[in-house]
Design a protein around this motif. Structure first.
Motif, mmCIF file in Angstrom:
data_model
loop_
_atom_site.group_PDB
_atom_site.id
_atom_site.type_symbol
_atom_site.label_atom_id
_atom_site.label_comp_id
_atom_site.label_asym_id
_atom_site.label_seq_id
_atom_site.Cartn_x
_atom_site.Cartn_y
_atom_site.Cartn_z
ATOM 1 N N THR A 122 0.815 -1.220 0.000
ATOM 2 C CA THR A 122 0.000 0.000 0.000
ATOM 3 C C THR A 122 0.848 1.270 0.000
ATOM 4 N N SER A 123 2.059 1.191 0.534
ATOM 5 C CA SER A 123 2.911 2.385 0.569
ATOM 6 C C SER A 123 4.340 1.971 0.856
ATOM 7 N N SER A 138 2.542 6.384 -1.957
ATOM 8 C CA SER A 138 1.338 5.560 -1.806
ATOM 9 C C SER A 138 1.019 4.857 -3.112
ATOM 10 N N ASN A 166 4.479 13.639 0.101
ATOM 11 C CA ASN A 166 3.626 12.554 -0.388
ATOM 12 C C ASN A 166 3.702 12.452 -1.904
ATOM 13 N N GLU A 168 2.753 9.434 -5.358
ATOM 14 C CA GLU A 168 1.987 8.254 -5.746
ATOM 15 C C GLU A 168 2.719 7.489 -6.828
#
Length: 341
Positions: A122-123, A138, A166, A168
């Protein structure tokens, strides 16, 4: 010792028997840890049996309840075993100044004989120190690339703040696939920048598994990857196949030093040559690179003389201190001193 020395022939039957005993006794936590260790090492020789290991882990997580609320997250830290992923970091420059971005690339590669695309990652958290993570990537459910090498831009992280950056990415690895996480990091104090570890988070059912993996540790570490780490290189282009890399021949390419800025520059030039009793001109040019207004001091010592009529002049000149103020923001000031020798 068998783990540390990578004695596969002796370790293989021990881990296999240990895993079977843990599974039959219902020790789910130990079963999960041993299964992850077996996936990282070359314990299972059969191709079909080895290919089913990730699916076996997912099945156990789906069907097994948590022994207790304190069981999640379950940390699987295996510093003496071969890691599930091979992680290697490289910095483009050996030195940067305070406040200057340091470009880096983090290479994360899956085993060449095992697909990890079914693992529910998931991360992943990227650490530049031990205190806290600085970049969190993530998982996003996008189409998985079929290329052997992928590049993920994670942006810019400020090391001295506890804020986390953060980003992705599709955190799924095919067999032998490498993902390159590229970004920059800045420190506002003198420091040694290094990607210390990556923590993978897996979530399935009620379970959350965290797997920390060291990134290119020092020579004194017991870390020995199952697959040899690739020589230091920098991903330069993904256009066309295969991907293009630049070899990095610098020693300790996995770190970069952050040093203080130079507060200024000083250049002194003798404008002319002179003989005894002639005037000698010296020009000093200073540059202030700081934001503050310093007050530099310049001394002009002279040779002693037997001529008493000039001794007072020379003595005065030797003790004389020249003060001049430099304006901030890269302002140059030149001063010329004419000294009769």
């Amino acid at each position: 010792m068998y783990r540390r020395e990578q004695w596969s022939e002796l370790l293989r039957p021990i881990l296999s028997m240990w895993y079977d005993c843990a599974r039959q006794s219902g020790n789910i936590e130990l079963t999960i840890k041993l299964l992850i260790e077996i996936m990282g090492s070359n314990v299972v020789q059969g191709k079909e049996e080895r290919a089913s290991l990730p699916d076996d882990l997912v099945t156990i997580l789906k069907k097994s309840p948590l022994p207790s609320p304190e069981s999640s997250p379950l940390t699987v830290d295996l510093p003496e075993s071969s890691p599930l992923f091979n992680c290697n970091a490289v910095f483009w420059r050996s030195d940067v100044s305070i406040g200057e971005p340091a470009p880096f690339q983090l290479f994360i590669a899956s085993p060449s004989d095992l697909s990890l695309s079914s693992l529910p990652i998931t991360s992943l958290r990227i650490y530049f120190g031990e205190a806290h993570s600085h970049i969190i990537v993530s998982h996003t459910a996008k189409a998985q690339s079929s290329d052997d090498v992928k590049r993920v831009n994670v942006g810019h992280a400020l090391l001295d703040e506890k804020m986390e950056l953060n980003a992705e990415a599709t955190l799924r690895w095919k067999m032998g696939q490498t993902q390159v996480f590229a970004g920059t990091v800045t420190s506002m104090v003198p420091n040694i920048l290094k990607v210390s570890k990556v923590v993978f988070a897996l979530k399935e059912g009620d379970w959350t598994i965290e797997i920390p993996i060291a990134v290119h540790p020092g020579p004194d570490s017991t870390f020995k990857p199952r697959l040899a780490l690739a020589p230091p290189r920098w991903l330069s282009s993904l256009s066309g196949q295969p991907a293009k890399f630049i070899s990095i021949y610098r020693t300790n390419s996995y770190i970069t030093n952050v040093h203080s800025k130079r507060h200024g520059d000083l250049h002194q030039e003798q404008l002319s040559s002179a003989s005894m009793q002639e005037q000698h001109s010296i020009q000093t040019t200073t540059t202030n690179n700081d934001e503050q207004e310093p007050k530099p001091i310049r001394n002009a010592p002279l040779q002693p003389s037997d001529d008493e009529s000039k001794s007072s002049f020379k003595s005065w000149y030797q003790s004389r201190i020249f003060y001049f103020i430099l304006s901030p923001a890269y302002h140059d000031i030149s001063q010329r001193f004419d000294i009769a020798n």
